[in-house]
Design an enzyme around this catalytic site. Structure first.
Site, PDB file in Angstrom:
ATOM      1  N   LYS A   1       0.837  -1.206   0.000  1.00 56.44           N
ATOM      2  CA  LYS A   1       0.000   0.000   0.000  1.00 56.44           C
ATOM      3  C   LYS A   1       0.871   1.256   0.000  1.00 56.44           C
ATOM      4  O   LYS A   1       0.617   2.213  -0.729  1.00 56.44           O
ATOM      5  CB  LYS A   1      -0.964  -0.020   1.198  1.00 56.44           C
ATOM      6  CG  LYS A   1      -2.081  -1.043   1.016  1.00 56.44           C
ATOM      7  CD  LYS A   1      -2.848  -1.354   2.296  1.00 56.44           C
ATOM      8  CE  LYS A   1      -3.813  -2.511   2.036  1.00 56.44           C
ATOM      9  NZ  LYS A   1      -4.523  -2.986   3.231  1.00 56.44           N
TER      10      LYS A   1
ATOM     11  N   GLN B   1      -4.741  -1.500   9.482  1.00 52.89           N
ATOM     12  CA  GLN B   1      -4.642  -2.835   8.905  1.00 52.89           C
ATOM     13  C   GLN B   1      -5.266  -3.870   9.850  1.00 52.89           C
ATOM     14  O   GLN B   1      -4.927  -3.921  11.035  1.00 52.89           O
ATOM     15  CB  GLN B   1      -3.163  -3.169   8.635  1.00 52.89           C
ATOM     16  CG  GLN B   1      -2.959  -4.486   7.903  1.00 52.89           C
ATOM     17  CD  GLN B   1      -3.540  -4.483   6.490  1.00 52.89           C
ATOM     18  OE1 GLN B   1      -3.387  -3.521   5.738  1.00 52.89           O
ATOM     19  NE2 GLN B   1      -4.241  -5.549   6.138  1.00 52.89           N
TER      20      GLN B   1
ATOM     21  N   ASP C   1     -10.976   2.916   3.382  1.00 55.47           N
ATOM     22  CA  ASP C   1     -11.252   1.480   3.299  1.00 55.47           C
ATOM     23  C   ASP C   1     -12.752   1.223   3.120  1.00 55.47           C
ATOM     24  O   ASP C   1     -13.159   0.137   2.719  1.00 55.47           O
ATOM     25  CB  ASP C   1     -10.792   0.782   4.597  1.00 55.47           C
ATOM     26  CG  ASP C   1      -9.607  -0.137   4.380  1.00 55.47           C
ATOM     27  OD1 ASP C   1      -9.302  -0.445   3.201  1.00 55.47           O
ATOM     28  OD2 ASP C   1      -8.994  -0.559   5.381  1.00 55.47           O
TER      29      ASP C   1
END
Ligand code: NAP
Length: 283
Positions: free
Chosen positions: A53, A97, A120
């Site tokens: 990422k 995460q 997200d």
């Protein structure tokens, strides 16, 4: 029939080139899109994901911050970090995460992220926006699947889409996105009776289960489009999806491979969401 491949790497390259161009344009207006990634603990798979990422941010010209914390970080300390990043004007997207260590309530942490930075798309406000068709961030994996269908010019209106899996991050948002494009949607899960009877009716099948060979050739209508979200290991330890690719490719019209299908699209859509979060500041 031998299906055509929907190449997630090629589509990602194309979309990321567009992201890079828009990042350059935004920088000219004094804004550098920024993504903050928080990793708690040392889960090896998570370490790979966050590295990819951060690298995608660098490749597209975005600013990124990677915060690594030990697994002993308390929930209160993590919430304080999220709050600080909510206030940080150089950061337009925040990603925590998952999975988090067991002593931390992941949902509580997700809800602490400002919906304006929820790239997200896991915040309850983002889920509500998707459900009601309001603007908001779409979860990256199903969003990537929609981009793949768009890339082949597939018209979803009136088609029957079957989604296998109903998680909050893939299956459910996937179903809502397909519904928004006027497909008729069936959602299947572990209690579904006679999965094959349902998949045989499908024009589009999205497999998001996490088990090898959930979808085999005898379960697919000739000419169907098959998207494979699953990430599993085969007996040789190689990455594979939920779909029996070798069998299904002879029945489907289009199919995504694993690797090189939905996987790269997920990070690409994270870049798109982060960029769009920053673009909203000048809109
Ligand atoms: P998840 O939360 O474990 O959900 C799996 C879903 O599959 C559940 O809804 C479950 O039903 C359903 N299911 C299990 N066995 C089934 C069966 N035999 N028939 C029909 N449905 C069944 O997983 P997830 O987070 O959605 O992820 C799914 C897969 O996608 C995993 O392999 C994951 O690694 C992969 N993934 C890939 C990406 C990517 O970027 N490519 C991103 C995210 C996830 P119940 O609800 O009834 O338990």
């Amino acid at each position: 029939m031998t299906a055509q491949l929907i190449d997630g790497n090629a589509l990602s390259r194309q979309l990321r080139a567009n992201v890079s161009a828009r990042v350059t344009a935004l920088k000219a207006k004094g804004i550098t899109p920024g993504l903050a990634v928080i990793l708690v603990g040392d889960n090896p798979a998570s370490q790979v994901y966050v590295r990819n990422k951060v690298k995608a941010c660098e490749d597209t010209g975005m600013h990124s911050v990677l915060e690594r914390w030990p697994a002993t970080l308390s929930e209160a300390e993590l919430l304080a970090r999220v709050d600080a990043l909510n206030q940080d004007t150089t950061i337009h997207g925040i990603l925590v995460q998952l999975p988090l260590p067991a002593h931390i309530d992941a949902q509580k942490v997700i809800e602490a992220i400002s919906p304006a930075k929820d790239v997200d798309g896991f915040h309850i406000a983002s889920a509500g926006a998707l459900m009601t068709g309001m603007p908001g961030f779409w979860p990256c994996t199903p969003y990537g699947c929609m981009k793949m269908l768009e890339s082949i010019g597939y018209e979803l209106k009136g088609k029957h889409a079957v989604v296998i899996g109903r998680s909050n991050i893939v299956g459910k948002p996937m179903a809502l996105m397909l519904l928004q494009q006027n497909a008729t949607v069936t959602i299947c899960h572990s209690s579904t009776q006679d999965l094959k009877a349902l998949t045989l009716q499908a024009d589009v099948i999205v497999a998001a289960v996490g088990k090898r060979n959930v979808l085999t050739a005898d379960m697919v209508k000739p000419g169907a489009v098959v998207l494979d979200v699953g990430m599993n290991r085969n007996d040789e330890g190689k990455l594979c999806g939920d779909v029996d690719f070798d069998g299904v490719k002879d029945v489907a019209s289009w199919i995504t491979p694993v690797p090189g299908g939905v996987g790269p699209m997920t990070i690409t859509m994270l870049m798109v969401n982060t960029l769009e979060s920053a673009e909203r500041l000048v809109a």
